[in-house]
Write an enzyme that holds these catalytic residues in place. Sequence first.
Site, PDB file in Angstrom:
ATOM      1  N   ASP A 241     -14.622   6.600   4.515  1.00 29.65           N
ATOM      2  CA  ASP A 241     -14.284   6.164   6.098  1.00 29.65           C
ATOM      3  C   ASP A 241     -15.486   6.422   6.941  1.00 29.65           C
ATOM      4  O   ASP A 241     -15.792   7.573   6.554  1.00 29.65           O
ATOM      5  CB  ASP A 241     -13.427   7.688   6.432  1.00 29.65           C
ATOM      6  CG  ASP A 241     -12.210   7.254   5.451  1.00 29.65           C
ATOM      7  OD1 ASP A 241     -11.494   5.936   5.372  1.00 29.65           O
ATOM      8  OD2 ASP A 241     -11.433   8.944   5.788  1.00 29.65           O
TER       9      ASP A 241
ATOM     10  N   ASP B 254       0.842  -0.814  -0.214  1.00 31.92           N
ATOM     11  CA  ASP B 254      -0.205   0.451  -0.155  1.00 31.92           C
ATOM     12  C   ASP B 254       0.990   1.278  -0.067  1.00 31.92           C
ATOM     13  O   ASP B 254       1.521   1.001   0.730  1.00 31.92           O
ATOM     14  CB  ASP B 254      -0.608   0.259   1.158  1.00 31.92           C
ATOM     15  CG  ASP B 254      -1.894   1.262   1.384  1.00 31.92           C
ATOM     16  OD1 ASP B 254      -1.773   2.121   0.458  1.00 31.92           O
ATOM     17  OD2 ASP B 254      -2.344   1.114   2.247  1.00 31.92           O
TER      18      ASP B 254
ATOM     19  N   SER C 196     -11.050   2.908   7.139  1.00 30.60           N
ATOM     20  CA  SER C 196     -11.016   3.296   5.345  1.00 30.60           C
ATOM     21  C   SER C 196     -11.506   2.140   5.050  1.00 30.60           C
ATOM     22  O   SER C 196     -10.693   1.235   5.153  1.00 30.60           O
ATOM     23  CB  SER C 196      -9.175   3.994   5.593  1.00 30.60           C
ATOM     24  OG  SER C 196      -9.555   4.014   3.516  1.00 30.60           O
TER      25      SER C 196
ATOM     26  N   ARG D 137       4.538   1.829   9.652  1.00 30.42           N
ATOM     27  CA  ARG D 137       4.579   3.426   9.145  1.00 30.42           C
ATOM     28  C   ARG D 137       5.199   3.726  10.143  1.00 30.42           C
ATOM     29  O   ARG D 137       5.361   4.349  11.133  1.00 30.42           O
ATOM     30  CB  ARG D 137       3.219   3.208   8.829  1.00 30.42           C
ATOM     31  CG  ARG D 137       2.085   3.008   8.465  1.00 30.42           C
ATOM     32  CD  ARG D 137       0.787   3.083   8.563  1.00 30.42           C
ATOM     33  NE  ARG D 137       0.039   2.673   7.513  1.00 30.42           N
ATOM     34  CZ  ARG D 137      -1.536   2.172   7.701  1.00 30.42           C
ATOM     35  NH1 ARG D 137      -2.839   3.840   7.634  1.00 30.42           N
ATOM     36  NH2 ARG D 137      -1.568   1.506   6.799  1.00 30.42           N
TER      37      ARG D 137
ATOM     38  N   GLN E 294      -5.185  -3.786  12.711  1.00 34.14           N
ATOM     39  CA  GLN E 294      -6.400  -3.883  11.944  1.00 34.14           C
ATOM     40  C   GLN E 294      -6.699  -5.239  11.325  1.00 34.14           C
ATOM     41  O   GLN E 294      -6.376  -6.282  11.244  1.00 34.14           O
ATOM     42  CB  GLN E 294      -6.792  -2.470  10.904  1.00 34.14           C
ATOM     43  CG  GLN E 294      -5.488  -2.974   9.599  1.00 34.14           C
ATOM     44  CD  GLN E 294      -6.002  -1.653   8.786  1.00 34.14           C
ATOM     45  OE1 GLN E 294      -5.242  -0.657   8.963  1.00 34.14           O
ATOM     46  NE2 GLN E 294      -5.890  -2.263   7.627  1.00 34.14           N
TER      47      GLN E 294
ATOM     48  N   GLU F  86     -11.994   8.120  13.541  1.00 30.15           N
ATOM     49  CA  GLU F  86     -11.812   7.180  11.938  1.00 30.15           C
ATOM     50  C   GLU F  86     -12.176   5.406  12.903  1.00 30.15           C
ATOM     51  O   GLU F  86     -10.535   5.789  13.087  1.00 30.15           O
ATOM     52  CB  GLU F  86     -10.768   7.774  11.212  1.00 30.15           C
ATOM     53  CG  GLU F  86     -10.535   6.961  10.013  1.00 30.15           C
ATOM     54  CD  GLU F  86      -9.994   6.883   9.406  1.00 30.15           C
ATOM     55  OE1 GLU F  86      -9.296   6.228   8.406  1.00 30.15           O
ATOM     56  OE2 GLU F  86      -9.751   8.507   8.673  1.00 30.15           O
TER      57      GLU F  86
END
Length: 335
Positions: free
Chosen positions: A236, A57, A252, A110, A125, A249
């Site tokens: 979202d 991604d 997504s 990340r 996630q 949030e």
Amino acid sequence: MSKLYIPQGYTAPLPNYELQRAIAFIKDSFQTNLSNALNLRRVSAPLFVDGGSGLNDDLNGVERPVAFDIPDVGVNGQVVHSLAKWKRLALKRYGFHEGKGLYTDMNAIRRDEEVDNIHSIYVDQWDWEKIISREDRNVNYLKSSVRAIVGAVCETSEALNVAFPSLRGKLDREVFFITTQELEDLYPDLTPSERETEICRQHHTVFLMQIGKTLKSGKKHDGRAPDYDDWDLNGDILMWNPVLERSFEISSMGIRVDEESLDRQLTLAGCDHRRELPFHKMLLNSELPLTMGGGIGQSRLCMLMLGTCHIGEVQASLWDQETMDSCENAGITLL
């Protein structure tokens, strides 16, 4: 510099041992509710992919993946940012059929994330993906899937409150749908983040649609890679967080690009060079199934349902010294 926010009078919702029990309850319950709601089956997934495959991604296109060479295999590996593209290939390789899908526990790094109360360099996630028909590539199908996910979230929260009576969080099942352009028209003088908070303050559970497109202002509400979501059919899921008093949030997601939308979005994003990558060639040649999918933050859901103020209370990561000192002084345990 630390971006820590500790609400006045905040105390941890549960003792540490009970908190771990509650986290396990949420994760076990939600993945069952999600798989039932969307007809998903669990699969195993990679921690890293071949850096030359085009499967990682790319997020907003500027974040650097954690990369390393693998001498015995002869490739450079990349720790995943998410499994947005990998899942679509997996559906084909694992023999899934229309109307059925997969979910997996996704763990990512990340490294360029700006950490704060709700962001960490460690991302956990539930990544999910489902094969759909070409007729299902429409807004109504997207909305019905969003309602099913929100229902699974609310069912988990209600069960958690029964299992842990001291928790009294209440989530709103009714979803308010709005596009990024409609939101900009509503609050033209606010930043995208401020707009999200204001709409969630009013409606509590919101699905913000069409993320990645350039708005009338000439700006984007937020970035989206051009090669997984169709920017006309994504969004979202946002929920009101009463502890942090802001939008929150939790997912997504979207209907994925087909041949036509991938072709268009690669050109708009200035990413035509990706057409030569193996994954993108397969997509453009109609060799992959039509799908929809997304990611649902595990730590985010735990924060929301438990009422913690910092993501480090529900996951183990690394934090700057100022954050660690401030949390310790406030009686907040970072895992």
